[in-house]
Motif scaffolding. Structure first.
Motif, PDB file in Angstrom:
ATOM      1  N   VAL A  51       7.558  14.323  -6.901  1.00 37.18           N
ATOM      2  CA  VAL A  51       7.181  13.260  -5.965  1.00 37.18           C
ATOM      3  C   VAL A  51       8.428  12.489  -5.543  1.00 37.18           C
ATOM      4  CG1 VAL A  51       4.880  13.016  -6.973  1.00 37.18           C
ATOM      5  CG2 VAL A  51       6.754  11.575  -7.812  1.00 37.18           C
ATOM      6  N   LYS A  52       8.314  11.841  -4.396  1.00 35.68           N
ATOM      7  CA  LYS A  52       9.352  10.946  -3.898  1.00 35.68           C
ATOM      8  C   LYS A  52       8.701   9.676  -3.376  1.00 35.68           C
ATOM      9  CE  LYS A  52      12.699  14.520  -2.509  1.00 35.68           C
ATOM     10  NZ  LYS A  52      13.786  14.104  -3.422  1.00 35.68           N
ATOM     11  N   LEU A  53       9.385   8.555  -3.565  1.00 36.51           N
ATOM     12  CA  LEU A  53       8.935   7.282  -3.022  1.00 36.51           C
ATOM     13  C   LEU A  53       9.777   6.975  -1.790  1.00 36.51           C
ATOM     14  CD1 LEU A  53       6.993   4.905  -3.525  1.00 36.51           C
ATOM     15  CD2 LEU A  53       8.844   3.791  -4.791  1.00 36.51           C
ATOM     16  N   GLU A  93       0.844  -1.189   0.000  1.00 40.65           N
ATOM     17  CA  GLU A  93       0.000   0.000   0.000  1.00 40.65           C
ATOM     18  C   GLU A  93       0.881   1.240   0.000  1.00 40.65           C
ATOM     19  OE1 GLU A  93      -2.183   1.081   3.522  1.00 40.65           O
ATOM     20  OE2 GLU A  93      -1.015  -0.315   4.739  1.00 40.65           O
ATOM     21  N   LEU A  94       0.300   2.325  -0.491  1.00 37.89           N
ATOM     22  CA  LEU A  94       0.964   3.619  -0.505  1.00 37.89           C
ATOM     23  C   LEU A  94       0.155   4.599   0.329  1.00 37.89           C
ATOM     24  CD1 LEU A  94       2.140   4.305  -4.174  1.00 37.89           C
ATOM     25  CD2 LEU A  94       3.552   4.524  -2.127  1.00 37.89           C
ATOM     26  N   SER A  95       0.838   5.312   1.209  1.00 39.01           N
ATOM     27  CA  SER A  95       0.241   6.437   1.914  1.00 39.01           C
ATOM     28  C   SER A  95       0.800   7.695   1.275  1.00 39.01           C
ATOM     29  CB  SER A  95       0.579   6.380   3.405  1.00 39.01           C
ATOM     30  OG  SER A  95       0.000   5.247   4.004  1.00 39.01           O
ATOM     31  N   ILE A  96      -0.040   8.436   0.593  1.00 36.25           N
ATOM     32  CA  ILE A  96       0.395   9.577  -0.210  1.00 36.25           C
ATOM     33  C   ILE A  96       0.026  10.869   0.490  1.00 36.25           C
ATOM     34  CG2 ILE A  96       0.231  10.704  -2.462  1.00 36.25           C
ATOM     35  CD1 ILE A  96      -0.582   7.956  -3.603  1.00 36.25           C
ATOM     36  N   SER A  97       1.000  11.750   0.666  1.00 37.19           N
ATOM     37  CA  SER A  97       0.747  13.008   1.372  1.00 37.19           C
ATOM     38  C   SER A  97      -0.281  13.841   0.616  1.00 37.19           C
ATOM     39  CB  SER A  97       2.047  13.788   1.566  1.00 37.19           C
ATOM     40  OG  SER A  97       2.680  14.068   0.331  1.00 37.19           O
ATOM     41  N   PRO A 103       7.894  18.389  -2.172  1.00 33.75           N
ATOM     42  CA  PRO A 103       7.413  17.278  -2.997  1.00 33.75           C
ATOM     43  C   PRO A 103       6.367  16.436  -2.276  1.00 33.75           C
ATOM     44  CG  PRO A 103       9.554  16.742  -2.072  1.00 33.75           C
ATOM     45  CD  PRO A 103       9.298  18.178  -1.729  1.00 33.75           C
ATOM     46  N   ILE A 104       5.600  15.715  -3.070  1.00 34.93           N
ATOM     47  CA  ILE A 104       4.594  14.799  -2.542  1.00 34.93           C
ATOM     48  C   ILE A 104       5.280  13.479  -2.217  1.00 34.93           C
ATOM     49  CG2 ILE A 104       2.484  13.545  -3.076  1.00 34.93           C
ATOM     50  CD1 ILE A 104       1.872  15.870  -5.065  1.00 34.93           C
ATOM     51  N   ASP A 105       5.067  12.988  -1.020  1.00 29.87           N
ATOM     52  CA  ASP A 105       5.688  11.740  -0.592  1.00 29.87           C
ATOM     53  C   ASP A 105       4.711  10.587  -0.687  1.00 29.87           C
ATOM     54  OD1 ASP A 105       8.283  12.650   0.135  1.00 29.87           O
ATOM     55  OD2 ASP A 105       7.437  13.554   1.934  1.00 29.87           O
ATOM     56  N   GLY A 106       5.200   9.473  -1.180  1.00 28.78           N
ATOM     57  CA  GLY A 106       4.444   8.234  -1.156  1.00 28.78           C
ATOM     58  C   GLY A 106       5.193   7.229  -0.305  1.00 28.78           C
ATOM     59  N   TRP A 107       4.617   6.892   0.857  1.00 31.01           N
ATOM     60  CA  TRP A 107       5.256   5.929   1.762  1.00 31.01           C
ATOM     61  C   TRP A 107       4.818   4.532   1.366  1.00 31.01           C
ATOM     62  CZ3 TRP A 107       9.098   6.926   5.089  1.00 31.01           C
ATOM     63  CH2 TRP A 107       9.329   8.268   5.417  1.00 31.01           C
ATOM     64  N   LEU A 108       5.789   3.728   0.917  1.00 36.08           N
ATOM     65  CA  LEU A 108       5.536   2.372   0.418  1.00 36.08           C
ATOM     66  C   LEU A 108       5.717   1.366   1.542  1.00 36.08           C
ATOM     67  CD1 LEU A 108       5.085   0.645  -2.225  1.00 36.08           C
ATOM     68  CD2 LEU A 108       7.580   0.396  -2.258  1.00 36.08           C
TER      69      LEU A 108
END
Length: 320
Positions: free
Chosen positions: A121-123, A71-75, A80-85
């Motif tokens: 964006v950043k992962l 799952e991704l938690s997207i700011s 930048p927009i962060d996507g926590w994987l």
């Protein structure tokens, strides 16, 4: 190589049992304190702004058995927009295929976000410092170390000093949803200087207030003489987590002091006040997480209050 590995979107509540079972099987092997229940998954998945059809992916083998979940938690705010994987793979399927597929899926999703929002964006992904296999996967996929964190613990059987508030400040329990905007403003002003800060929204805050796990008696604020919300400390006790781990623990979930009210002892007073409440609630050990490079000196504060490090973790990042 796993034969006939297939990916699909989340299909709703009918997938919850299989996801919970997978995560608990992984927990039996990994001991990461990441077990779960169906109700806990529902609370996680139903957060505001979560696009369940696009932010969750499941991997199945040729027999239709769930072997991977991510799952991704997207700011919601900031750039930048962060996507926590976050991903879990069945212990019998950890040959690297599913892990690499999970990262590639996360990259594709974040590229969609970049296009839709017109922003960089950043992962990102968390990993326990001793998890060599996960670290190897992330580094081989192009991630780099970005930040170090630790989990700290304090026995509540040890004496807790009395909280001493500066003159003119009053300790109160948070009044409730009607003051959500004032609380969110305080939160954002408190963490605006911190690493990876993204403004909290009122919608997200109100969602958290409505969770079954929310305890008003552990939601404390310090109010200045003019009525300004100046500092806060919120704790949680999860009976489900305590049952899984066999440990009687409570969390210091968040502690902050807003700009203009720092360096006068509010943070320490709020921390000690919440520790006292956790002890009264019957908790044996208080737990918290901290950025080791926190600019406000949080690590020193916690150490001075009797906390010690029990676990190290690392934040990894990849530009997408």
């Amino acid at each position: 190589m796993i034969a006939n590995l297939s990916a699909r979107c989340y299909a709703g509540d009918r997938d919850l049992t299989a996801i919970a079972d997978l995560m608990n099987i992984c927990e039996e092997v990994d001991r990461l304190d990441e077990g779960t229940t169906i109700s806990e998954l529902q609370a996680e998945f139903n957060q505001p702004s979560r696009d369940l059809a696009r932010d969750i992916c499941l991997w199945e083998d040729a027999d239709g058995k769930l072997i991977g979940f991510t799952e991704l938690s997207i700011s919601e705010t900031g750039e930048p927009i962060d996507g926590w994987l976050w991903f879990r793979v069945h212990p019998e399927a950890r040959c690297g295929d599913v892990e690499v597929a999970a990262v590639a899926w996360g990259e594709r999703r974040m590229r969609e976000v970049a296009k839709e929002r017109g922003a960089q964006v950043k992962l990102r992904s968390w990993v326990r410092a001793q998890d060599a296999d996960r670290i190897s996967v992330l580094t081989n996929c192009g991630f780099r170390v970005d930040r170090y964190f630790c989990r700290m613990a304090r026995s509540l059987s040890e004496p807790i000093p009395q909280a001493q508030f500066p003159e003119g400040f009053t300790l109160r329990v948070f009044p409730g949803e009607q003051d959500a905007e004032a609380w969110v403003e305080m939160f954002n002003q408190s963490f605006i200087d911190h690493w990876n800060h993204h403004d909290l929204t009122v919608e997200k805050f109100k969602y958290d207030l409505a969770k079954p796990s929310y305890r008003k008696d552990l939601d404390l604020i310090a109010v200045a003489a003019d009525g300004t919300f100046a500092a806060f400390c919120y704790g949680e006790i999860s009976p489900q987590e305590c049952d899984r781990t066999g440990r009687n623990e409570g969390w210091i979930c968040v502690l902050g002091t807003r700009r203009g009210f720092r360096k006068i002892g509010l943070g320490r007073a709020m921390l000690l006040a919440l520790l006292q409440r956790l002890k009264v609630a019957g908790v044996e050990t208080a737990i918290l997480g901290v950025d080791t490079a926190n600019p406000s000196g949080a690590l020193r504060l916690y150490e001075s209050a009797g906390f010690h490090n029990i676990r190290d973790s690392i934040s990894y990042v990849k530009d997408v």
